[in-house]
Design a protein around this motif. Structure first.
Motif, mmCIF file in Angstrom:
data_model
loop_
_atom_site.group_PDB
_atom_site.id
_atom_site.type_symbol
_atom_site.label_atom_id
_atom_site.label_comp_id
_atom_site.label_asym_id
_atom_site.label_seq_id
_atom_site.Cartn_x
_atom_site.Cartn_y
_atom_site.Cartn_z
ATOM 1 N N ALA A 20 0.846 -1.269 0.016
ATOM 2 C CA ALA A 20 -0.152 -0.153 -0.269
ATOM 3 C C ALA A 20 1.070 1.316 0.372
ATOM 4 O O ALA A 20 2.134 1.154 0.955
ATOM 5 C CB ALA A 20 -1.006 -0.273 1.349
ATOM 6 N N TYR A 75 -1.370 -2.195 -5.934
ATOM 7 C CA TYR A 75 -1.540 -1.529 -4.857
ATOM 8 C C TYR A 75 -2.708 -0.747 -4.527
ATOM 9 O O TYR A 75 -3.361 -0.069 -5.064
ATOM 10 C CB TYR A 75 -0.065 -0.873 -4.672
ATOM 11 C CG TYR A 75 1.516 -1.207 -5.522
ATOM 12 C CD1 TYR A 75 2.364 -1.418 -4.109
ATOM 13 C CD2 TYR A 75 1.696 -1.117 -6.772
ATOM 14 C CE1 TYR A 75 3.048 -1.799 -4.261
ATOM 15 C CE2 TYR A 75 3.234 -1.597 -6.976
ATOM 16 C CZ TYR A 75 3.330 -2.646 -6.129
ATOM 17 O OH TYR A 75 5.156 -2.782 -6.465
ATOM 18 N N LEU A 100 -4.456 2.215 7.768
ATOM 19 C CA LEU A 100 -3.618 0.958 7.620
ATOM 20 C C LEU A 100 -4.590 -0.375 8.102
ATOM 21 O O LEU A 100 -5.023 -1.255 7.317
ATOM 22 C CB LEU A 100 -2.957 0.678 8.479
ATOM 23 C CG LEU A 100 -1.768 1.396 7.539
ATOM 24 C CD1 LEU A 100 -0.236 1.831 9.285
ATOM 25 C CD2 LEU A 100 -0.400 1.152 7.137
ATOM 26 N N ILE A 150 -4.140 -3.796 6.128
ATOM 27 C CA ILE A 150 -2.480 -3.236 6.066
ATOM 28 C C ILE A 150 -1.639 -3.614 7.164
ATOM 29 O O ILE A 150 -2.407 -2.490 7.429
ATOM 30 C CB ILE A 150 -1.531 -2.704 4.972
ATOM 31 C CG1 ILE A 150 -2.664 -2.710 3.710
ATOM 32 C CG2 ILE A 150 -0.414 -2.447 4.670
ATOM 33 C CD1 ILE A 150 -1.758 -4.092 2.978
ATOM 34 N N ALA A 178 3.810 -0.897 4.157
ATOM 35 C CA ALA A 178 2.977 0.549 3.244
ATOM 36 C C ALA A 178 3.996 1.711 3.594
ATOM 37 O O ALA A 178 5.515 1.563 4.098
ATOM 38 C CB ALA A 178 1.335 0.582 4.434
#
Length: 220
Positions: free
Chosen positions: A4, A99, A148, A153, A158
């Motif tokens: 990410a 992504y 997040l 994630i 990230a």
């Protein structure tokens, strides 16, 4: 492995600082009869535009002042904020590569939506966290942590890109890889007082970084 990419907005994804300054200056001139500088406005950044007006405007007609802000922001956006084909191409590239993309900004959702619409960016982002969505603005990590969680994630999967010390502090507090960006004409921090993990000085730098690190631990 990077899964990410999380962006700040003003001064990072879009060169919107001039329209922010213009709209705030119109408000403070109209309601407090003062001429306020770009630097004085930057010093107020943190809360959303609504929060900035409520915290700093002396005139009690704050609701009217907020509406004037959005009137000026909307009316002059296309004149003061240039389209950035290179930025949109970067976002399109990241999306096509799979992504997840997010925005964490202190902007109010109302102004962010105006900008995303004007700049044809609305469809790129999986998660958007605005100043309206947090109790504690950057440099607190609340917004990044929310992003997040919504992205599902981990923080080591990230990266967070921003143009201010508050961005870098928030990223470090969230224990996420932080990138300082100086790739637009106008940005908030001329020299980072808090050292990011790396600095991008062009949009091309971002694409190269992602390509080089996509299969590796970004902290190596």
């Amino acid at each position: 492995m990077i899964k990410a990419v999380i962006f700040d907005f003003d001064g990072t994804l879009a060169d919107t600082l001039p329209i922010c300054f213009h709209a705030f200056q119109a408000v403070f001139k109209e309601f407090d009869d003062i001429d306020i500088t770009d630097g004085e406005i930057k010093a107020m950044f943190g809360p959303s535009e609504t929060g900035i007006i409520k915290e700093n405007l002396l005139n009690k007609n704050q609701d009217r002042a907020i509406e004037l802000y959005y009137e000026k922001y909307t009316k002059n956006h296309r004149n003061l904020v240039p389209d950035n084909e290179e930025m949109n191409n970067l976002l399109l590239y990241l999306k096509r590569k799979g992504y997840k993309l997010a925005i964490v900004t202190g902007k109010a959702r109302r102004s962010l939506n105006i900008s995303l619409e004007c700049l044809n960016m609305k469809e790129f982002f999986d998660v958007v966290i605005t100043g309206d969505d947090v109790n504690k603005p950057k440099p607190h990590p609340e917004g990044i942590n929310k992003a997040l969680k919504q992205l599902n994630i981990e923080n080591n999967e990230a990266i967070f890109l921003g143009d201010s010390d508050a961005d870098i502090l928030a990223g470090k507090a969230a224990d996420i890889y932080t990138v300082g960006v100086h790739w637009l004409l106008n940005y908030q921090t001329q020299r980072f007082n808090v050292k990011p993990n790396t600095i991008f000085r062009s949009i091309k730098d971002c694409r190269q970084f992602i390509e080089n690190r996509s299969q590796h631990n970004i902290f190596n």
